[in-house]
Design a protein around this motif. Structure first.
Motif, PDB file in Angstrom:
ATOM      1  N   TYR A  43       7.409  32.267  11.120  1.00 43.81           N
ATOM      2  CA  TYR A  43       6.345  32.465  10.634  1.00 43.81           C
ATOM      3  C   TYR A  43       4.952  31.649  10.661  1.00 43.81           C
ATOM      4  CZ  TYR A  43       3.747  34.692   6.276  1.00 43.81           C
ATOM      5  OH  TYR A  43       3.732  36.011   5.647  1.00 43.81           O
ATOM      6  N   PHE A  44       4.303  32.189  11.424  1.00 44.70           N
ATOM      7  CA  PHE A  44       2.808  31.082  11.985  1.00 44.70           C
ATOM      8  C   PHE A  44       2.476  32.598  13.296  1.00 44.70           C
ATOM      9  CE2 PHE A  44       5.903  29.478  14.817  1.00 44.70           C
ATOM     10  CZ  PHE A  44       5.094  29.117  15.502  1.00 44.70           C
ATOM     11  N   HIS A  45       0.998  31.948  13.500  1.00 42.42           N
ATOM     12  CA  HIS A  45       0.409  32.489  14.496  1.00 42.42           C
ATOM     13  C   HIS A  45       0.378  31.798  15.828  1.00 42.42           C
ATOM     14  CE1 HIS A  45      -2.352  35.109  11.334  1.00 42.42           C
ATOM     15  NE2 HIS A  45      -1.781  34.179  10.557  1.00 42.42           N
ATOM     16  N   ARG A  46      -0.378  32.353  16.636  1.00 42.90           N
ATOM     17  CA  ARG A  46      -0.459  31.409  18.165  1.00 42.90           C
ATOM     18  C   ARG A  46      -1.427  31.884  18.955  1.00 42.90           C
ATOM     19  NH1 ARG A  46       5.148  33.791  20.799  1.00 42.90           N
ATOM     20  NH2 ARG A  46       6.972  32.256  19.373  1.00 42.90           N
ATOM     21  N   GLU A  47      -2.589  30.876  18.403  1.00 43.52           N
ATOM     22  CA  GLU A  47      -4.002  31.407  18.822  1.00 43.52           C
ATOM     23  C   GLU A  47      -4.242  29.509  20.147  1.00 43.52           C
ATOM     24  OE1 GLU A  47      -6.655  31.001  15.018  1.00 43.52           O
ATOM     25  OE2 GLU A  47      -5.875  32.650  14.425  1.00 43.52           O
ATOM     26  N   CYS A  91       4.828  25.774  20.419  1.00 45.23           N
ATOM     27  CA  CYS A  91       5.712  26.501  21.095  1.00 45.23           C
ATOM     28  C   CYS A  91       5.785  27.126  22.240  1.00 45.23           C
ATOM     29  CB  CYS A  91       6.219  28.354  19.913  1.00 45.23           C
ATOM     30  SG  CYS A  91       7.391  27.701  18.463  1.00 45.23           S
ATOM     31  N   SER A  92       4.612  27.529  22.667  1.00 42.87           N
ATOM     32  CA  SER A  92       4.783  27.673  23.541  1.00 42.87           C
ATOM     33  C   SER A  92       3.858  26.602  24.613  1.00 42.87           C
ATOM     34  CB  SER A  92       3.076  28.632  24.437  1.00 42.87           C
ATOM     35  OG  SER A  92       4.090  30.047  24.294  1.00 42.87           O
ATOM     36  N   LYS A 136       6.687  24.370  26.561  1.00 52.58           N
ATOM     37  CA  LYS A 136       6.817  24.677  27.242  1.00 52.58           C
ATOM     38  C   LYS A 136       6.546  24.271  28.859  1.00 52.58           C
ATOM     39  CE  LYS A 136       9.001  28.952  25.641  1.00 52.58           C
ATOM     40  NZ  LYS A 136       9.220  30.536  25.355  1.00 52.58           N
ATOM     41  N   ASP A 137       5.150  24.053  28.760  1.00 48.10           N
ATOM     42  CA  ASP A 137       4.589  23.612  29.733  1.00 48.10           C
ATOM     43  C   ASP A 137       4.840  22.090  29.546  1.00 48.10           C
ATOM     44  OD1 ASP A 137       2.610  22.536  31.594  1.00 48.10           O
ATOM     45  OD2 ASP A 137       0.853  23.823  30.245  1.00 48.10           O
ATOM     46  N   THR A 138       5.408  21.703  31.324  1.00 48.95           N
ATOM     47  CA  THR A 138       5.683  19.860  31.159  1.00 48.95           C
ATOM     48  C   THR A 138       4.314  18.992  31.171  1.00 48.95           C
ATOM     49  OG1 THR A 138       5.247  20.609  33.070  1.00 48.95           O
ATOM     50  CG2 THR A 138       7.113  20.114  32.999  1.00 48.95           C
ATOM     51  N   ARG A 139       2.657  19.694  30.993  1.00 49.12           N
ATOM     52  CA  ARG A 139       1.783  18.601  30.741  1.00 49.12           C
ATOM     53  C   ARG A 139       1.889  18.308  29.821  1.00 49.12           C
ATOM     54  NH1 ARG A 139      -2.852  22.130  33.629  1.00 49.12           N
ATOM     55  NH2 ARG A 139      -1.679  23.769  31.668  1.00 49.12           N
ATOM     56  N   ARG A 140       2.449  19.342  28.443  1.00 49.88           N
ATOM     57  CA  ARG A 140       1.319  19.438  26.542  1.00 49.88           C
ATOM     58  C   ARG A 140       2.959  18.951  26.124  1.00 49.88           C
ATOM     59  NH1 ARG A 140      -1.363  24.686  26.906  1.00 49.88           N
ATOM     60  NH2 ARG A 140      -3.253  24.665  28.213  1.00 49.88           N
ATOM     61  N   PHE A 141       4.160  18.668  26.800  1.00 51.12           N
ATOM     62  CA  PHE A 141       5.379  18.500  25.954  1.00 51.12           C
ATOM     63  C   PHE A 141       5.530  16.759  25.483  1.00 51.12           C
ATOM     64  CE2 PHE A 141       9.945  16.454  26.151  1.00 51.12           C
ATOM     65  CZ  PHE A 141      10.950  18.161  25.691  1.00 51.12           C
ATOM     66  N   ASN A 142       5.159  16.251  25.942  1.00 54.85           N
ATOM     67  CA  ASN A 142       5.003  14.753  25.761  1.00 54.85           C
ATOM     68  C   ASN A 142       4.048  14.475  24.200  1.00 54.85           C
ATOM     69  OD1 ASN A 142       7.320  13.970  27.370  1.00 54.85           O
ATOM     70  ND2 ASN A 142       5.960  13.553  29.067  1.00 54.85           N
ATOM     71  N   LEU A 200      10.572  21.650  16.257  1.00 57.71           N
ATOM     72  CA  LEU A 200      11.946  20.627  16.850  1.00 57.71           C
ATOM     73  C   LEU A 200      12.551  20.927  17.444  1.00 57.71           C
ATOM     74  CD1 LEU A 200      12.714  17.721  16.424  1.00 57.71           C
ATOM     75  CD2 LEU A 200      13.618  18.089  14.342  1.00 57.71           C
ATOM     76  N   GLU A 201      13.751  22.219  16.942  1.00 60.00           N
ATOM     77  CA  GLU A 201      14.975  22.946  17.201  1.00 60.00           C
ATOM     78  C   GLU A 201      15.199  23.361  18.624  1.00 60.00           C
ATOM     79  OE1 GLU A 201      18.170  25.862  16.268  1.00 60.00           O
ATOM     80  OE2 GLU A 201      16.742  26.295  14.912  1.00 60.00           O
ATOM     81  N   ARG A 202      13.546  23.859  18.886  1.00 64.06           N
ATOM     82  CA  ARG A 202      13.664  24.238  20.454  1.00 64.06           C
ATOM     83  C   ARG A 202      12.792  23.193  21.241  1.00 64.06           C
ATOM     84  NH1 ARG A 202       9.379  29.735  20.125  1.00 64.06           N
ATOM     85  NH2 ARG A 202      10.445  30.973  18.672  1.00 64.06           N
ATOM     86  N   ILE A 203      12.452  22.441  20.279  1.00 67.72           N
ATOM     87  CA  ILE A 203      12.610  20.683  21.471  1.00 67.72           C
ATOM     88  C   ILE A 203      13.822  20.022  22.249  1.00 67.72           C
ATOM     89  CG2 ILE A 203      11.531  18.748  21.957  1.00 67.72           C
ATOM     90  CD1 ILE A 203       9.902  19.484  20.137  1.00 67.72           C
TER      91      ILE A 203
END
Length: 357
Positions: A79-83, A112-113, A116-122, A151-154
């Motif tokens: 329940y949140f925006h994706r900006e 959340c997106s 999925k990006d390897t540059r931003r994951f860490n 956390l669940e998605r990670i």
């Protein structure tokens, strides 16, 4: 001589035309008819208002039920925006009221997106770990639920890719220790929600840890060139790209040839100089019996005393001119019109400090 008979023009009487003809009516009869009609009209209006009130109440209850079902049952949909960028306001003005909190920024930015990006994951993993240490009670109920969804998605991504297992284990361990202390203070409104909900979340964390412990990385079946087939100079050049000493230790356990290369003193010296200052190194000098500096032992000793230098491929940026918080590759309005605008890169700790005002 006075008129003694009944006069049709006497006070209180009037002629009224009916279907049967003209009839006399008194003022009392007229008032009774008017009062009956007004009473019926008022009663009809009250019934109509009650009916509208019941309809509005039933509509509100249905809307609240739909919202509750969305929040409770459909937990997979956050329940949140994706900006990609948000405006960080730190005070109330005529144009904008209120403050931008850490929870609001955490909900609105597209994390959340980002995982999925390897540059931003860490970067996102480190941010979740810092929030778990001290900032989790400051989040709103929606932000706390959003935190657990991310956390669940990670964890699911790590289970699928079998990469970055150790940072996720450290994140889960930090979060579990923090929740153990916070659940005991549930009566002080530390966490939002029922205590049973957080107990179930703690059980999920333990389940995540068991799933990560059971990961078995299979050896690749390809018969191409491997790291051990390269010359020693190239192997050392690759090892210099590693910024964590624990990765070097794990690499040295693969085979004896790599183990001897990971003991190179120059390799550990560069690692110490990368993470720590000269003053910090001088305070923790360790000399061997032969008079050489023990750079490997100094590294792990320094890492216990001082934080390691963090390095990320992509970070969040903040524009001091228009107060926009955005990802590096996102063109917000200020940079589109003024490429030389004053923007600074934010580490995960700087991101949290941005909202501590």
């Amino acid at each position: 001589m006075p008129f003694l008979g009944q006069d049709w023009r006497s006070p209180g009487q009037s002629w009224v035309k009916t279907e049967e003809g003209w009839k006399k009516t008194t003022a009392d009869d007229k008032n009774n008819n008017v009062s009956v009609q007004s009473f019926c009209k008022v009663e009809e209006e009250e019934c109509f208002n009650k009916e509208n009130l019941l309809l509005s109440l039933s509509y509100d209850m249905a809307a609240k039920k739909r919202k509750k079902d969305l929040m409770n049952n459909n937990t997979k949909v956050p329940y949140f925006h994706r900006e990609k960028w948000i405006y960080v306001h730190k005070g109330s003005t005529k144009e904008r009221h209120g403050y931008c909190t850490l929870g609001e920024a955490f909900n609105r930015l597209d994390f959340c997106s980002a995982i999925k990006d390897t540059r931003r994951f860490n970067y996102v993993v480190r941010l979740l770990q810092l929030i778990a240490k001290s900032q989790l009670p400051s989040l709103s109920g929606v932000a706390q639920k959003n935190y657990m969804n991310i956390l669940e998605r990670i964890v699911q991504k790590v289970l699928d890719d079998q990469q970055n297992v150790r940072p996720i284990k450290e994140l889960l361990q930090t979060l579990y220790i923090s929740l153990c202390g916070l659940v005991q203070d549930m009566g002080k409104s530390v966490l939002v929600g029922n205590i049973n909900t957080w107990v179930r979340r703690m059980e999920n964390i333990l389940q995540y840890q068991q799933q990560l412990d059971s990961i078995q990385i299979n050896r690749p079946t390809s018969t191409g060139m491997s790291l051990t087939d390269l010359p020693a100079s190239l192997q050392l050049n690759i090892m210099e790209r590693l910024s964590d000493g624990r990765d070097l230790v794990s690499l040295g356990q693969v085979c004896p040839e790599l183990g001897s290369l990971t003991e190179d003193r120059l390799l550990w010296k560069r690692l110490c100089q990368y993470h720590f200052t000269d003053r910090q190194i001088r305070k923790r000098l360790m000399v061997s019996d032969k008079g050489h500096l023990e750079w490997k032992k100094m590294y792990f000793k320094l890492s216990r005393c001082y934080p390691l230098r963090e390095q990320y491929s992509d970070t969040l940026h903040f524009c001091s001119h228009c107060h926009i918080l955005f990802w590096k590759d996102t063109n917000h309005p200020c940079t589109a019109n003024n490429p030389d605008s004053c923007t600074t890169s934010l580490s995960p700790q700087d991101f949290i400090n941005l909202f501590n005002f």
